[in-house]
Design a protein around this motif. Structure first.
Motif, PDB file in Angstrom:
ATOM      1  N   CYS A 100       0.826  -1.216   0.000  1.00  0.00           N
ATOM      2  CA  CYS A 100       0.000   0.000   0.000  1.00  0.00           C
ATOM      3  C   CYS A 100       0.864   1.272   0.000  1.00  0.00           C
ATOM      4  CB  CYS A 100      -0.894  -0.028   1.236  1.00  0.00           C
ATOM      5  SG  CYS A 100      -1.878   1.451   1.424  1.00  0.00           S
ATOM      6  N   PHE A 101       0.617   2.155  -0.969  1.00  0.00           N
ATOM      7  CA  PHE A 101       1.409   3.390  -1.062  1.00  0.00           C
ATOM      8  C   PHE A 101       0.535   4.623  -0.825  1.00  0.00           C
ATOM      9  CE2 PHE A 101       0.397   1.652  -5.251  1.00  0.00           C
ATOM     10  CZ  PHE A 101      -0.469   2.611  -5.735  1.00  0.00           C
ATOM     11  N   CYS A 102      -0.617   4.417  -0.158  1.00  0.00           N
ATOM     12  CA  CYS A 102      -1.568   5.519   0.030  1.00  0.00           C
ATOM     13  C   CYS A 102      -0.941   6.723   0.724  1.00  0.00           C
ATOM     14  CB  CYS A 102      -2.772   5.056   0.833  1.00  0.00           C
ATOM     15  SG  CYS A 102      -3.786   3.847  -0.024  1.00  0.00           S
ATOM     16  N   GLU A 103      -0.009   6.472   1.629  1.00  0.00           N
ATOM     17  CA  GLU A 103       0.518   7.620   2.378  1.00  0.00           C
ATOM     18  C   GLU A 103       1.253   8.613   1.470  1.00  0.00           C
ATOM     19  OE1 GLU A 103       4.753   6.009   4.149  1.00  0.00           O
ATOM     20  OE2 GLU A 103       2.959   5.803   5.368  1.00  0.00           O
ATOM     21  N   GLU A 104       1.666   8.158   0.271  1.00  0.00           N
ATOM     22  CA  GLU A 104       2.332   9.073  -0.668  1.00  0.00           C
ATOM     23  C   GLU A 104       1.370   9.609  -1.722  1.00  0.00           C
ATOM     24  OE1 GLU A 104       5.493   6.917  -2.474  1.00  0.00           O
ATOM     25  OE2 GLU A 104       6.315   6.317  -0.538  1.00  0.00           O
ATOM     26  N   CYS A 105       0.101   9.188  -1.660  1.00  0.00           N
ATOM     27  CA  CYS A 105      -0.830   9.504  -2.751  1.00  0.00           C
ATOM     28  C   CYS A 105      -1.302  10.956  -2.696  1.00  0.00           C
ATOM     29  CB  CYS A 105      -2.036   8.564  -2.671  1.00  0.00           C
ATOM     30  SG  CYS A 105      -3.353   8.992  -3.810  1.00  0.00           S
ATOM     31  N   ASN A 106      -1.166  11.643  -3.818  1.00  0.00           N
ATOM     32  CA  ASN A 106      -1.671  13.022  -3.902  1.00  0.00           C
ATOM     33  C   ASN A 106      -2.760  13.129  -4.969  1.00  0.00           C
ATOM     34  OD1 ASN A 106      -0.262  12.710  -6.219  1.00  0.00           O
ATOM     35  ND2 ASN A 106       1.165  14.406  -5.882  1.00  0.00           N
ATOM     36  N   ILE A 108      -6.393  13.099  -6.772  1.00  0.00           N
ATOM     37  CA  ILE A 108      -7.834  13.246  -6.651  1.00  0.00           C
ATOM     38  C   ILE A 108      -8.384  13.019  -8.062  1.00  0.00           C
ATOM     39  CG2 ILE A 108      -7.934  14.794  -4.654  1.00  0.00           C
ATOM     40  CD1 ILE A 108      -8.153  17.108  -6.624  1.00  0.00           C
ATOM     41  N   ARG A 109      -9.670  12.770  -8.145  1.00  0.00           N
ATOM     42  CA  ARG A 109     -10.242  12.500  -9.460  1.00  0.00           C
ATOM     43  C   ARG A 109     -11.506  13.312  -9.668  1.00  0.00           C
ATOM     44  NH1 ARG A 109      -7.418   8.321  -8.013  1.00  0.00           N
ATOM     45  NH2 ARG A 109      -6.318   7.235  -9.663  1.00  0.00           N
ATOM     46  N   LEU A 110     -11.616  13.868 -10.860  1.00  0.00           N
ATOM     47  CA  LEU A 110     -12.834  14.592 -11.215  1.00  0.00           C
ATOM     48  C   LEU A 110     -13.597  13.721 -12.208  1.00  0.00           C
ATOM     49  CD1 LEU A 110     -14.399  17.239 -10.894  1.00  0.00           C
ATOM     50  CD2 LEU A 110     -13.140  18.111 -12.863  1.00  0.00           C
ATOM     51  N   LYS A 118     -12.027  11.966  -3.481  1.00  0.00           N
ATOM     52  CA  LYS A 118     -10.764  12.069  -2.730  1.00  0.00           C
ATOM     53  C   LYS A 118      -9.902  10.824  -2.886  1.00  0.00           C
ATOM     54  CE  LYS A 118     -13.242  14.383   0.914  1.00  0.00           C
ATOM     55  NZ  LYS A 118     -13.347  14.681   2.309  1.00  0.00           N
ATOM     56  N   CYS A 119     -10.543   9.700  -3.190  1.00  0.00           N
ATOM     57  CA  CYS A 119      -9.821   8.426  -3.193  1.00  0.00           C
ATOM     58  C   CYS A 119     -10.620   7.423  -4.016  1.00  0.00           C
ATOM     59  CB  CYS A 119      -9.696   7.939  -1.738  1.00  0.00           C
ATOM     60  SG  CYS A 119      -9.095   6.255  -1.578  1.00  0.00           S
ATOM     61  N   LEU A 120      -9.924   6.512  -4.691  1.00  0.00           N
ATOM     62  CA  LEU A 120     -10.608   5.503  -5.497  1.00  0.00           C
ATOM     63  C   LEU A 120     -11.526   4.621  -4.668  1.00  0.00           C
ATOM     64  CD1 LEU A 120      -7.893   3.995  -7.861  1.00  0.00           C
ATOM     65  CD2 LEU A 120      -9.936   5.261  -8.509  1.00  0.00           C
ATOM     66  N   HIS A 121     -11.125   4.380  -3.431  1.00  0.00           N
ATOM     67  CA  HIS A 121     -11.828   3.381  -2.646  1.00  0.00           C
ATOM     68  C   HIS A 121     -13.130   3.878  -2.021  1.00  0.00           C
ATOM     69  CE1 HIS A 121     -11.966   0.637   1.100  1.00  0.00           C
ATOM     70  NE2 HIS A 121     -12.771   0.221   0.178  1.00  0.00           N
ATOM     71  N   ASP A 151      -8.094  16.608   3.051  1.00  0.00           N
ATOM     72  CA  ASP A 151      -8.910  15.679   3.819  1.00  0.00           C
ATOM     73  C   ASP A 151      -8.929  14.285   3.175  1.00  0.00           C
ATOM     74  OD1 ASP A 151     -10.597  15.080   5.960  1.00  0.00           O
ATOM     75  OD2 ASP A 151     -12.366  15.303   4.683  1.00  0.00           O
ATOM     76  N   LYS A 152      -7.930  13.994   2.354  1.00  0.00           N
ATOM     77  CA  LYS A 152      -7.893  12.653   1.754  1.00  0.00           C
ATOM     78  C   LYS A 152      -7.785  11.599   2.854  1.00  0.00           C
ATOM     79  CE  LYS A 152      -5.124  11.632  -1.669  1.00  0.00           C
ATOM     80  NZ  LYS A 152      -6.032  10.768  -2.459  1.00  0.00           N
ATOM     81  N   PRO A 153      -8.402  10.415   2.638  1.00  0.00           N
ATOM     82  CA  PRO A 153      -8.277   9.377   3.670  1.00  0.00           C
ATOM     83  C   PRO A 153      -6.829   8.914   3.803  1.00  0.00           C
ATOM     84  CG  PRO A 153      -9.348   8.525   1.705  1.00  0.00           C
ATOM     85  CD  PRO A 153      -9.206   9.981   1.495  1.00  0.00           C
ATOM     86  N   LYS A 155      -5.664   5.893   4.091  1.00  0.00           N
ATOM     87  CA  LYS A 155      -5.340   4.765   3.207  1.00  0.00           C
ATOM     88  C   LYS A 155      -6.623   4.040   2.814  1.00  0.00           C
ATOM     89  CE  LYS A 155      -4.429   1.785   7.113  1.00  0.00           C
ATOM     90  NZ  LYS A 155      -3.502   0.967   7.826  1.00  0.00           N
ATOM     91  N   HIS A 156      -6.509   3.211   1.786  1.00  0.00           N
ATOM     92  CA  HIS A 156      -7.679   2.414   1.405  1.00  0.00           C
ATOM     93  C   HIS A 156      -7.898   1.298   2.428  1.00  0.00           C
ATOM     94  CE1 HIS A 156      -5.473  -1.167   0.164  1.00  0.00           C
ATOM     95  NE2 HIS A 156      -4.677  -0.451  -0.616  1.00  0.00           N
ATOM     96  N   LEU A 157      -9.119   0.771   2.420  1.00  0.00           N
ATOM     97  CA  LEU A 157      -9.448  -0.351   3.318  1.00  0.00           C
ATOM     98  C   LEU A 157     -10.056  -1.475   2.475  1.00  0.00           C
ATOM     99  CD1 LEU A 157     -10.986   1.733   6.258  1.00  0.00           C
ATOM    100  CD2 LEU A 157      -8.748   0.626   6.230  1.00  0.00           C
ATOM    101  N   PHE A 158      -9.426  -1.748   1.339  1.00  0.00           N
ATOM    102  CA  PHE A 158      -9.982  -2.730   0.409  1.00  0.00           C
ATOM    103  C   PHE A 158     -10.224  -4.080   1.065  1.00  0.00           C
ATOM    104  CE2 PHE A 158      -7.818  -0.254  -3.117  1.00  0.00           C
ATOM    105  CZ  PHE A 158      -9.006   0.224  -3.637  1.00  0.00           C
ATOM    106  N   LEU A 159      -9.363  -4.443   1.986  1.00  0.00           N
ATOM    107  CA  LEU A 159      -9.452  -5.789   2.540  1.00  0.00           C
ATOM    108  C   LEU A 159     -10.264  -5.841   3.834  1.00  0.00           C
ATOM    109  CD1 LEU A 159      -5.773  -6.876   1.801  1.00  0.00           C
ATOM    110  CD2 LEU A 159      -7.828  -7.334   0.465  1.00  0.00           C
TER     111      LEU A 159
HETATM  112  S1  SF4 Z   1      -6.558   3.918  -2.627  1.00  0.00           S
HETATM  113 FE1  SF4 Z   1      -6.966   6.107  -2.459  1.00  0.00          FE
HETATM  114  S2  SF4 Z   1      -5.347   6.970  -1.165  1.00  0.00           S
HETATM  115 FE2  SF4 Z   1      -4.686   4.925  -1.821  1.00  0.00          FE
HETATM  116  S3  SF4 Z   1      -3.446   5.304  -3.653  1.00  0.00           S
HETATM  117 FE3  SF4 Z   1      -5.559   4.897  -4.381  1.00  0.00          FE
HETATM  118  S4  SF4 Z   1      -6.563   6.911  -4.524  1.00  0.00           S
HETATM  119 FE4  SF4 Z   1      -4.661   7.158  -3.305  1.00  0.00          FE
END
Ligand code: SF4
Length: 175
Positions: A100-106, A108-110, A118-121, A151-153, A155-159
């Motif tokens: 998981c690389f969420c902590e480096e994620c900048n 956003i998606r329009l 704010k996040c794919l998940h 205010d991006k989360p 990290k994802h919680l896919f699992l």
């Molecule tokens: S899951 Fe969300 S925070 Fe993590 S990398 Fe993807 S868009 Fe960024």
């Protein structure tokens, strides 16, 4: 014209695993990067099981001898790259599930409907189109965008089970 071409592929178990080496070989004579992205359980993908990038790398190592890891630089984003000797392009790995690389994620998606995610998940964000229809000022618009980026989360919680999971398909959210 100096454009860098990257081909992103998601390997779904039992569907296109046999094609991994074919994808790699696309980078032999052309300076293009082939990137393997681990399947994220979003929308239609929830029904499938992906292949981990570790497994893909092992398959590549079984088929090629002289492979070297590329140094990571800021412009490479979340991808880790390898290079096969005498191949013009590189092979990249984007591993949201196994590393998981969420902590480096900048990111956003329009979406095409004007919703800023704010996040794919997760399904939350802000409906910018509605605000634009209400004729907010440019300053207010900038403020909304900044607030949502900050205010991006975490990290994802896919699992894990969680509220506000995104149920739309990737092609609806610009994944
Ligand atoms: S899951 Fe969300 S925070 Fe993590 S990398 Fe993807 S868009 Fe960024």
């Amino acid at each position: 014209m100096g454009l860098k071409v990257k081909i992103n592929t998601v390997i779904v178990n039992d569907i296109n695993k046999d094609e991994i080496i074919d994808f790699v070989n696309l980078s032999k004579d052309k300076n293009l990067d082939i990137r393997f992205i681990e399947l994220m359980p979003i929308g239609a993908a929830k029904k499938h099981r992906g292949t981990s990038n570790e497994e893909i790398l092992n398959i590549i190592r079984e088929n090629f001898e002289n492979i070297k890891e590329e140094n990571k630089n800021k412009r490479s984003g979340p991808a880790d790259y390898i290079k096969i000797e005498n191949y013009k392009g590189k092979i990249g790995f984007i591993s949201p599930m196994s590393n998981c690389f969420c902590e480096e994620c900048n990111r956003i998606r329009l979406t095409s409907t004007g919703f800023l995610k704010k996040c794919l998940h997760f399904n939350y964000g802000v409906d910018l189109k509605k605000h634009l229809d209400d004729k907010i000022s440019e300053e207010e618009l900038n403020k909304l965008i900044y607030e949502n980026i900050y205010d991006k989360p975490e990290k994802h919680l896919f699992l894990k089970e969680c509220d506000n999971k995104e149920n739309k398909y990737m092609n609806q959210i610009g994944g």
